[in-house]
Structures are given as C-alpha cells and as structure tokens.
Scaffold this motif. Structure first.
Motif, PDB file in Angstrom:
ATOM      1  N   PHE A 183       0.651  -1.144  -0.029  1.00  0.00           N
ATOM      2  CA  PHE A 183      -0.068  -0.177  -0.091  1.00  0.00           C
ATOM      3  C   PHE A 183       0.675   1.174   0.004  1.00  0.00           C
ATOM      4  CE2 PHE A 183      -3.032  -2.960   2.363  1.00  0.00           C
ATOM      5  CZ  PHE A 183      -3.872  -2.995   1.225  1.00  0.00           C
ATOM      6  N   ALA A 184       2.004   1.251   0.879  1.00  0.00           N
ATOM      7  CA  ALA A 184       2.751   2.251   0.926  1.00  0.00           C
ATOM      8  C   ALA A 184       3.550   2.557  -0.550  1.00  0.00           C
ATOM      9  CB  ALA A 184       3.902   2.196   1.956  1.00  0.00           C
ATOM     10  N   LYS A 185       3.972   1.646  -1.197  1.00  0.00           N
ATOM     11  CA  LYS A 185       4.668   1.783  -2.389  1.00  0.00           C
ATOM     12  C   LYS A 185       3.586   2.236  -3.449  1.00  0.00           C
ATOM     13  CE  LYS A 185       6.836  -1.298  -5.707  1.00  0.00           C
ATOM     14  NZ  LYS A 185       7.041  -2.345  -6.248  1.00  0.00           N
ATOM     15  N   ILE A 186       2.386   1.810  -3.736  1.00  0.00           N
ATOM     16  CA  ILE A 186       1.478   2.590  -4.608  1.00  0.00           C
ATOM     17  C   ILE A 186       1.056   3.925  -4.136  1.00  0.00           C
ATOM     18  CG2 ILE A 186      -0.854   2.123  -5.492  1.00  0.00           C
ATOM     19  CD1 ILE A 186       1.073   0.027  -6.659  1.00  0.00           C
ATOM     20  N   PHE A 187       0.480   4.024  -2.835  1.00  0.00           N
ATOM     21  CA  PHE A 187       0.299   5.358  -2.451  1.00  0.00           C
ATOM     22  C   PHE A 187       1.412   6.400  -2.736  1.00  0.00           C
ATOM     23  CE2 PHE A 187      -3.858   5.609   0.114  1.00  0.00           C
ATOM     24  CZ  PHE A 187      -4.085   4.382  -0.426  1.00  0.00           C
ATOM     25  N   SER A 188       2.580   5.852  -2.420  1.00  0.00           N
ATOM     26  CA  SER A 188       3.895   6.903  -2.768  1.00  0.00           C
ATOM     27  C   SER A 188       4.036   7.284  -4.137  1.00  0.00           C
ATOM     28  CB  SER A 188       5.111   6.270  -2.362  1.00  0.00           C
ATOM     29  OG  SER A 188       4.945   6.311  -0.983  1.00  0.00           O
ATOM     30  N   ARG A 189       3.588   6.249  -5.059  1.00  0.00           N
ATOM     31  CA  ARG A 189       3.667   6.337  -6.574  1.00  0.00           C
ATOM     32  C   ARG A 189       2.453   7.165  -7.028  1.00  0.00           C
ATOM     33  NH1 ARG A 189       2.900   2.247 -11.343  1.00  0.00           N
ATOM     34  NH2 ARG A 189       2.809   3.801 -13.007  1.00  0.00           N
ATOM     35  N   VAL A 190       1.104   7.072  -6.462  1.00  0.00           N
ATOM     36  CA  VAL A 190       0.084   7.866  -7.002  1.00  0.00           C
ATOM     37  C   VAL A 190       0.433   9.304  -6.379  1.00  0.00           C
ATOM     38  CG1 VAL A 190      -2.283   8.511  -6.391  1.00  0.00           C
ATOM     39  CG2 VAL A 190      -1.474   6.104  -6.900  1.00  0.00           C
ATOM     40  N   LYS A 191       0.954   9.524  -5.205  1.00  0.00           N
ATOM     41  CA  LYS A 191       1.093  10.958  -4.676  1.00  0.00           C
ATOM     42  C   LYS A 191       2.503  11.576  -5.695  1.00  0.00           C
ATOM     43  CE  LYS A 191       3.005  13.109  -0.584  1.00  0.00           C
ATOM     44  NZ  LYS A 191       3.449  13.110   0.825  1.00  0.00           N
ATOM     45  N   ARG A 192       3.284  10.743  -6.047  1.00  0.00           N
ATOM     46  CA  ARG A 192       4.331  11.357  -6.805  1.00  0.00           C
ATOM     47  C   ARG A 192       3.784  11.606  -8.389  1.00  0.00           C
ATOM     48  NH1 ARG A 192       7.642   7.117  -6.417  1.00  0.00           N
ATOM     49  NH2 ARG A 192       6.892   6.340  -8.464  1.00  0.00           N
ATOM     50  N   ASP A 193       2.815  10.522  -8.910  1.00  0.00           N
ATOM     51  CA  ASP A 193       2.202  11.027 -10.121  1.00  0.00           C
ATOM     52  C   ASP A 193       1.295  12.180 -10.297  1.00  0.00           C
ATOM     53  OD1 ASP A 193       3.725   8.634 -11.054  1.00  0.00           O
ATOM     54  OD2 ASP A 193       1.720   7.410 -11.143  1.00  0.00           O
ATOM     55  N   THR A 194       0.661  12.572  -8.978  1.00  0.00           N
ATOM     56  CA  THR A 194      -0.153  13.525  -9.084  1.00  0.00           C
ATOM     57  C   THR A 194       0.391  14.752  -8.686  1.00  0.00           C
ATOM     58  OG1 THR A 194      -0.846  12.785  -6.872  1.00  0.00           O
ATOM     59  CG2 THR A 194      -2.257  12.064  -8.509  1.00  0.00           C
ATOM     60  N   GLN A 195       1.531  14.813  -8.295  1.00  0.00           N
ATOM     61  CA  GLN A 195       2.206  16.012  -7.609  1.00  0.00           C
ATOM     62  C   GLN A 195       1.323  17.074  -6.770  1.00  0.00           C
ATOM     63  OE1 GLN A 195       4.007  17.521 -11.142  1.00  0.00           O
ATOM     64  NE2 GLN A 195       5.475  16.004 -11.361  1.00  0.00           N
ATOM     65  N   MET A 196       0.636  16.506  -5.862  1.00  0.00           N
ATOM     66  CA  MET A 196      -0.309  17.371  -5.068  1.00  0.00           C
ATOM     67  C   MET A 196       0.308  17.985  -3.942  1.00  0.00           C
ATOM     68  SD  MET A 196      -3.864  15.006  -3.998  1.00  0.00           S
ATOM     69  CE  MET A 196      -3.471  13.287  -4.879  1.00  0.00           C
ATOM     70  N   VAL A 249      -9.187  13.098  -6.934  1.00  0.00           N
ATOM     71  CA  VAL A 249      -7.898  13.206  -7.915  1.00  0.00           C
ATOM     72  C   VAL A 249      -7.077  11.873  -7.456  1.00  0.00           C
ATOM     73  CG1 VAL A 249      -5.742  14.194  -8.432  1.00  0.00           C
ATOM     74  CG2 VAL A 249      -7.776  15.798  -8.312  1.00  0.00           C
ATOM     75  N   PHE A 250      -6.884  11.665  -6.132  1.00  0.00           N
ATOM     76  CA  PHE A 250      -6.068  10.640  -5.981  1.00  0.00           C
ATOM     77  C   PHE A 250      -6.833   9.066  -6.237  1.00  0.00           C
ATOM     78  CE2 PHE A 250      -4.422   7.524  -2.859  1.00  0.00           C
ATOM     79  CZ  PHE A 250      -2.956   7.871  -2.805  1.00  0.00           C
ATOM     80  N   LYS A 251      -7.863   9.199  -5.741  1.00  0.00           N
ATOM     81  CA  LYS A 251      -8.628   7.882  -6.316  1.00  0.00           C
ATOM     82  C   LYS A 251      -8.661   7.422  -7.628  1.00  0.00           C
ATOM     83  CE  LYS A 251     -12.664   7.156  -4.324  1.00  0.00           C
ATOM     84  NZ  LYS A 251     -14.125   7.262  -3.649  1.00  0.00           N
ATOM     85  N   LYS A 252      -8.661   8.601  -8.625  1.00  0.00           N
ATOM     86  CA  LYS A 252      -8.935   8.289  -9.889  1.00  0.00           C
ATOM     87  C   LYS A 252      -7.336   7.859 -10.445  1.00  0.00           C
ATOM     88  CE  LYS A 252      -9.870  10.731 -14.325  1.00  0.00           C
ATOM     89  NZ  LYS A 252      -9.893  11.911 -14.885  1.00  0.00           N
ATOM     90  N   GLN A 253      -6.178   8.445  -9.811  1.00  0.00           N
ATOM     91  CA  GLN A 253      -4.878   7.991 -10.170  1.00  0.00           C
ATOM     92  C   GLN A 253      -4.644   6.995  -9.723  1.00  0.00           C
ATOM     93  OE1 GLN A 253      -3.247   9.311 -12.318  1.00  0.00           O
ATOM     94  NE2 GLN A 253      -1.383   8.161 -12.134  1.00  0.00           N
ATOM     95  N   PHE A 254      -5.106   6.404  -8.501  1.00  0.00           N
ATOM     96  CA  PHE A 254      -4.927   4.972  -7.736  1.00  0.00           C
ATOM     97  C   PHE A 254      -5.465   4.087  -8.720  1.00  0.00           C
ATOM     98  CE2 PHE A 254      -6.202   2.612  -3.540  1.00  0.00           C
ATOM     99  CZ  PHE A 254      -5.580   1.847  -3.666  1.00  0.00           C
TER     100      PHE A 254
END
Length: 161
Positions: free
Chosen positions: A105-118, A125-130
């Motif tokens: 979960f941490a790995k995927i959430f970190s990737r989503v956070k990085r991808d979205t640059q929030m 936005v987070f859910k969509k990218q997740f």
C-alpha cells in the motif's frame, strides 16, 4: 440437476445445466477482469448455472486465487456444488487473505502521490490516479472497505512519509 448453495446471505437452490453457455467467451472476460469485483461475482453466478469444462476451469481458478473473498467464496460454492476437484482432491476455501501488505500500500500510495504532484491532498484526484496505477488493488480495497474507502485512503495517505 438441482443444487442447493449455501452463501453468506442464506441458501439458494438452482438448476445446473450440463452444457456450455452461449456467451462463454464474454463470461470468461468478465470473470478475469481485475478492476471490478462485482463484474467477476456476476460472472461466477452465471457460470455456476453451467457445468462444462470451461466454466469448471474458470470457477476453479477464481475459487483458489481471487483476492476478493466474496468472489472466491461464490466460485468455491459453485465448484463444490459441481463436485469439482483439483488432482482428485476436493477444493478448500482458504482463509480470507487480500494478498497485500502495508508495504504494498505504501509503495502504491507513494507512486500515486508522486504521479499527481499534489500540494494538498485531493481525494477525487487521488482515487482516480489510484485506479490507474493499481486497478486491482483499488478494486480489492473498495470491496474490503466498502463505504469506508474514502476514510481508509485519507488515513493511509496521511501516514505516508
């Protein structure tokens, strides 16, 4: 042949048809989708009505490997009703295991956070990218958390380093 299935919601009596469904290829696609447990569950319920080699194979695979317990259990019950065995041994419904660890979960959430640059957390936005980054994980957790999915995502995001 009539078979009585026991489920979480009670028992159901249904007739099993000794033939291949006309829409077997469509059911195969629905049963293997990774982004909608509801679609897989509907496919299992339809496949459970037909006793043929292809439906037996699909039900056995889902009964032994689906990450959403409701799908796994429905496939197991259908396979059991048909008397399906694996190498002569009856199938066993293993304990509930979603197959993800907190590191996953941490790995995927970190990737989503990085991808979205929030700068600020934005749940939609987070859910969509997740869903884009890991549709299967999103689907499994959507089933597991149900109406608490937003709270779960928010809490996990808040605990990222």
């Amino acid at each position: 042949m009539n078979v009585r299935l026991e489920t979480e919601r009670g028992s159901v009596t249904m007739k099993i048809i000794q033939a291949e469904p006309a829409n077997i290829e469509e059911l195969k696609i629905k049963a293997t989708t990774k982004d909608s447990w509801e679609t897989r569950l509907a496919a299992v319920n339809e496949l459970a009505k037909y006793d043929c080699q292809k439906s037996r194979y699909i039900l056995t695979k889902l009964a032994s490997s689906d990450r959403v317990f409701a799908v796994k259990e429905a496939a197991f019950n259908a396979a059991q009703a048909m008397g399906i065995t694996k190498k002569g041994v009856p199938l066993v419904l293993k304990r509930k295991d979603i197959g993800y660890s907190s590191k996953d979960f941490a790995k995927i959430f970190s990737r989503v956070k990085r991808d979205t640059q929030m700068e600020e957390f934005d749940l939609p936005v987070f859910k969509k990218q997740f869903q884009v980054v890991s549709s299967e994980m999103y689907d499994v957790m959507q089933y597991e958390e149900q109406e608490n999915i937003d709270l779960w995502i928010t809490a996990l995001y808040a605990n990222l380093r």
